[in-house]
Design an enzyme around this catalytic site. Structure first.
Site, PDB file in Angstrom:
ATOM      1  N   ASP A  98       0.826  -1.556   0.258  1.00 35.92           N
ATOM      2  CA  ASP A  98      -0.869   0.082   0.117  1.00 35.92           C
ATOM      3  C   ASP A  98       0.797   1.415   0.273  1.00 35.92           C
ATOM      4  OD1 ASP A  98      -2.159   1.371   0.181  1.00 35.92           O
ATOM      5  OD2 ASP A  98      -3.591  -0.388   1.873  1.00 35.92           O
ATOM      6  N   ASP A 199      -3.170   4.897  -2.245  1.00 35.70           N
ATOM      7  CA  ASP A 199      -4.193   5.114  -1.635  1.00 35.70           C
ATOM      8  C   ASP A 199      -4.883   6.210  -1.599  1.00 35.70           C
ATOM      9  OD1 ASP A 199      -5.606   5.191   0.831  1.00 35.70           O
ATOM     10  OD2 ASP A 199      -5.379   6.523   1.564  1.00 35.70           O
ATOM     11  N   GLU A 256      -6.137   4.047  -6.297  1.00 37.23           N
ATOM     12  CA  GLU A 256      -7.268   3.653  -5.563  1.00 37.23           C
ATOM     13  C   GLU A 256      -7.756   5.152  -6.113  1.00 37.23           C
ATOM     14  OE1 GLU A 256      -9.869   3.498  -0.889  1.00 37.23           O
ATOM     15  OE2 GLU A 256      -7.822   4.891  -1.229  1.00 37.23           O
ATOM     16  N   HIS A 329     -11.353  -3.259   2.928  1.00 30.06           N
ATOM     17  CA  HIS A 329     -11.323  -3.493   4.508  1.00 30.06           C
ATOM     18  C   HIS A 329     -11.810  -1.735   4.632  1.00 30.06           C
ATOM     19  CE1 HIS A 329      -8.705  -0.188   2.364  1.00 30.06           C
ATOM     20  NE2 HIS A 329      -8.818   0.666   3.394  1.00 30.06           N
ATOM     21  N   ASP A 330     -13.128  -1.228   3.473  1.00 23.03           N
ATOM     22  CA  ASP A 330     -14.197   0.334   3.787  1.00 23.03           C
ATOM     23  C   ASP A 330     -14.783  -0.405   3.904  1.00 23.03           C
ATOM     24  OD1 ASP A 330     -11.450   1.749   4.485  1.00 23.03           O
ATOM     25  OD2 ASP A 330     -10.917   2.412   2.323  1.00 23.03           O
TER      26      ASP A 330
HETATM   27  C1  NOJ Z   1      -8.417   4.849   1.716  1.00 26.07           C
HETATM   28  C2  NOJ Z   1      -8.622   3.718   2.472  1.00 26.07           C
HETATM   29  O1  NOJ Z   1      -8.519   2.794   1.744  1.00 26.07           O
HETATM   30  C3  NOJ Z   1      -8.869   3.972   4.207  1.00 26.07           C
HETATM   31  O2  NOJ Z   1      -8.713   2.825   4.593  1.00 26.07           O
HETATM   32  C4  NOJ Z   1      -7.751   4.948   4.073  1.00 26.07           C
HETATM   33  O3  NOJ Z   1      -9.561   5.525   5.329  1.00 26.07           O
HETATM   34  C5  NOJ Z   1      -8.204   6.333   3.791  1.00 26.07           C
HETATM   35  N1  NOJ Z   1      -7.711   6.245   2.361  1.00 26.07           N
HETATM   36  C6  NOJ Z   1      -7.193   7.698   4.059  1.00 26.07           C
HETATM   37  O4  NOJ Z   1      -5.890   6.540   3.570  1.00 26.07           O
END
Ligand code: NOJ
Length: 563
Positions: A98, A199, A256, A329-330
């Protein structure tokens, strides 16, 4: 279309904090991951995307990095990490790390220096501004609630933080900062990693002047998305990164990118663009969000989901590349979100997995998805750990919203749904830890766990294994064209893939009731030579594929030479 290894790969995402704890401190770690690599090899995945394992005060579980070149103590040491990389490569598994460079932690040495004085050499590594009329420099809202600016006493200025106050945004306008990031990327690539997941990488270029966002409702803060998503210099920055770093390695890169369209994705991933390999976009994840955003939950609408995914399938075909995912994970667990996590948990998990894995793009499996892990409902807000959830709860309570209603939205959308510990077996704490887990285990682990799944040939685990194998055996899956059938049908999801004289017909029943599929007039299925590639109920060999009944959550994939 150019063939590439990362177009034919299946990625498995590990959220290290919740994967496997080897030392009983309740927190997953690198030795824990190593102990489960045989499991991943058995599943058959090609690549691991590892969520951040760098030094971090864990305000946002590692997405707030205080040292990009060291490993978080709770997770182990650099020696452990090197051992892990070696063990992955031994098993033919690639490692994608990451890369979190829109922001760092406020405990990063750069920020500690930066806040000391306006003249400090690191000042320009971050985004500092004077206040406006005794208030923040602009009205942007943080993704994690409240203002995106934090006042700092030491110099009497504000710094920008699109996420938490402990995640100050890095200033990509500064060439010195960019060059430090590129060096750091080389540091990891030279250690032998196979790529980066980046990210919120489409947030790094902000509109100069950082103007106020429109705020017609006069809220305290407004969404500044239009001023930092896909900003004016984003392609220039990525092309520079590509030239200085990525072009020198055979690395897989996935960006992302919230709020990206297929047209923009083509610019980020087009063959001749020299930017990234693929995007990781969110449009289909917003299908159950209302105008008020993620926490404003609206009923799931299958035709809408089909429309969005089809737009991506056809819009990028031959032009760029996308990721395929239901979970990360989100996000809440897909079987609870779009499937039926009680009576038809196994059937619906298999059905959803099939719909996604038969599409074009690179599939991502999030830990526990292969077991059909479900959402969780903790009784009290105190049982939750996620900063996004906790900030939102506080804010909504202050606004006067009923706590039960807020909890209901957390049960459907909260990020901790994805973060409960991996369910390895039926022993205490699901075999995840010998200590007290940092986030409670989902109480359903006695029935839903890896050990049980591996023993049961009918399990979701074994089904996912098959899905992964199918992609390897059938170039039509990564490379074929896509046509949606019956787009408006409220409960059937059907499509055809075509490639070099072959066709795949995929039909899923997204419902607790039986359904009927009838191929449209102009679609002629080769009944003589068709065969079933995969299905989640038994299928009679002689049965017609042109017209058939589907059981609740049934899915079938037929393959045949085109007529
Ligand atoms: C996206 C990530 O997937 C998430 O988990 C994170 O809180 C935010 N970006 C900030 O880094």
């Amino acid at each position: 279309m150019k063939k590439q290894w990362w177009k034919e790969s299946v990625v498995y995402q590990i959220y290290p904090r919740s994967f496997m704890d080897s030392n009983g401190d309740g927190i997953g770690d690198i030795q824990g991951i190593i102990s489960k690599l045989d499991y991943l090899q058995e599943l058959g995945i090609d690549v691991v995307w590892l969520s951040p394992v760098y030094d971090s005060p864990n305000d946002d579980n590692g997405y707030d990095i205080s040292d990009y070149r060291n490993i978080m103590h709770e997770f182990g040491s650099m020696a452990d990490w090197e051992e892990m990389l070696g063990e992955m490569h031994k098993r033919g598994i690639k490692l994608v790390m990451d890369l979190v460079v829109n922001h760092s932690s406020d405990e990063h040495a750069w920020f500690i220096e930066s806040r000391k004085s306006k003249e400090n050499v690191y000042r320009e590594y971050y985004i500092w501004r004077e206040g406006k009329d005794g208030k923040e420099p602009n009205n942007w809202e943080s993704v994690f609630s409240g203002s995106a600016w934090k006042y700092d006493d030491q110099t009497g200025e504000y710094y920008l933080h699109l996420f938490s106050q402990k995640q100050p945004d890095l200033n990509w306008e500064n060439p010195q900062l960019r060059s430090e990031i590129y060096d750091m990327m080389k540091f990891w690539l030279d250690k032998g990693i196979d790529g980066f997941r980046m990210d919120v990488i489409n947030f790094i270029s902000k509109v100069p002047g950082l103007p106020d966002a429109p705020n017609p409702e006069g809220k305290p803060y407004a969404s500044g998305h239009d001023y930092f998503m896909n900003g004016p210099r984003i392609h220039e920055f990525l092309q520079e990164m590509n030239e200085k770093v990525l072009s020198r390695y055979d690395a897989m890169t996935v960006g992302e990118m919230p709020g990206v369209t297929p047209e923009e994705a083509e610019l980020y991933t087009g063959n001749d663009r020299n930017e990234l390999n693929m995007v990781f976009q969110f449009e289909h994840m917003d299908v159950d969000s209302g105008a008020g955003g993620k926490w404003d939950v609206i009923p799931f609408d299958l035709p809408k989901l089909k429309e969005i995914l089809t737009k991506w399938q056809t819009g990028l075909h031959g032009k760029g590349w996308n990721s395929l995912y239901w979970n990360n994970h989100d996000q809440p667990r897909v079987v609870s979100r779009f499937g039926n996590d009680s009576e038809y948990r196994v059937e619906s998990a298999k059905m959803l997995g099939t719909l996604l894995h038969m599409m074009q793009g690179t599939p991502y499996i999030y830990q526990g998805e292969e077991l059909g892990m479900t959402n969780v409902r903790f009784e009290s807000i105190d049982d939750y750990q996620d900063i996004e959830t906790l900030n939102m709860f506080k804010e909504k309570v202050q606004e006067g919203k009923a706590p039960e209603d807020i909890m209901a939205s957390i049960y459907t959308k909260g990020r901790d749904n994805a973060r409960t510990p991996m369910q390895w077996n039926a022993t205490e704490n699901a075999g995840f830890t010998a200590g007290t887990p940092w986030l409670q285990v989902n109480p359903n682990y006695k029935a839903i766990n890896a050990e049980a799944a591996m023993k049961d040939p009918q399990s979701i685990f074994h089904f996912y294994k098959q899905l992964i194998e199918l992609r390897k055996m059938n170039p039509i899956i990564p490379y074929g064209s896509f046509e949606l059938l019956h787009g408006d049908h409220p409960t059937l999801y059907a499509y055809i893939r075509r490639y070099e004289g072959e066709e795949l017909l995929v039909v899923g029943n997204v419902s607790n009731e039986t359904g009927l599929f009838e191929a449209p007039e102009d679609v002629k299925i080769n009944e003589e030579e068709k065969r079933i590639l995969i299905s989640n109920y038994g299928v009679e060999k002689m049965e017609s594929a042109q017209r058939f009944e589907l059981k609740p959550w049934e899915v079938r994939v037929y393959k045949y030479p085109a007529n």
